[in-house]
Scaffold this active site. Structure first.
Site: not given
Ligand code: GLP
Length: 260
Positions: A67, A136, A138, A143
């Protein structure tokens, strides 16, 4: 589905890196699906170490990131282009032309998304997709409520995800509301998936994804339908798993040929 509970995120990331290294040694031109966020940072550091110290070769590897924020230039410090360059790409011998991240500056979103899907197809599909998990549930930026069959497209972030990602931006107003993300269906097409989850803050979501019902309200729960999905987690993230002892038992009693 396999759940591997490791004593720490360091050990989980070392195992994840060995997993990727095993794939690259068997298939030097493998196609990797990559994730951003704080979770995979240590995994990437371990891959860089394997490259420097053990000659792990990325020369023929192709990558597709999940993304990108819409409206952020690749040079923006919070962009995923910048993240990938700083945390992995510039430290290994990957060819820049083989790395793909959705174009956050596109002026034609549907066309860019369609072409991203086409590029994944043309590369032969993703061999191994690395995932984190949002608070959440995702995956990528899909989402809750995302279609479980969705493909690469624009998504609107929830306020919670915007706040979770606020530390990467100078001011709250700067956090984009829109992103481009591979769809849940795109992710599910990967031949193998490894989801990383670390720390107490992920424990409830992880349990919902692994042991709860499959639902678009927890997009990561769709991995229950994947033929080859592994959850690589630390003890803190495993605290809400009802079958944690069974997962440990399975891991401890693996036949030798199954061990990484
Ligand atoms: C963002 C990214 C996801 C990732 C998520 C969790 O939303 N687009 O790919 O898994 O954050 O982030 P973190 O690893 O910092 O908890």
């Amino acid at each position: 589905m396999e759940i591997l509970i490791q004593p720490s995120k360091q050990e989980a990331c070392a195992l994840g890196a060995r997993w990727i290294a095993r794939l690259l040694r068997a298939k030097p031109n493998a196609v990797l699906g990559l994730a951003t966020g704080s979770t995979p940072v240590l995994l990437y550091q371990e891959l860089i170490r394997l490259h420097r110290e053990e000659g792990l070769d990325f020369q023929a590897v192709t990558t597709f990131n999940l993304d990108e924020y819409l409206g952020l230039a690749p040079t923006h410090l919070a962009s995923y282009h910048h993240f990938m360059r700083e945390n992995l790409f510039r430290h290994i011998n990957i060819c820049e032309k083989n790395t793909h991240i959705p174009d956050g500056l596109t002026t034609d979103v549907p066309d860019t998304c369609r072409k991203y899907e086409d590029q994944i197809q043309a590369a032969g599909g993703i061999d191994l997709q690395i995932l984190g998990i949002g608070g959440d549930g995702h995956i990528g930026f899909n989402e809750p409520g995302s279609s479980l069959a969705s493909r690469t497209r624009i998504k609107t972030l929830t306020e919670r995800t915007r706040q979770d990602n606020a530390p990467f931006f100078d001011s709250p107003n700067e956090i984009p509301r829109h992103v481009l993300t591979m769809g849940v269906g795109t992710i599910m097409d990967a031949r193998e998936i490894v989801l990383l989850a670390f720390g107490e803050t992920k424990a409830q979501t992880l349990a919902a994804a692994v042991e709860g019902p499959v639902t678009a309200s927890v997009p990561a729960s769709i991995l229950q339908f994947h033929e080859k999905a592994t959850f690589l987690v630390d003890e803190a993230a495993a605290t809400h798993l009802k079958r944690a002892d069974y997962y440990r038992w399975v891991d401890a009693n693996k036949p030798k040929w199954q061990q990484v």
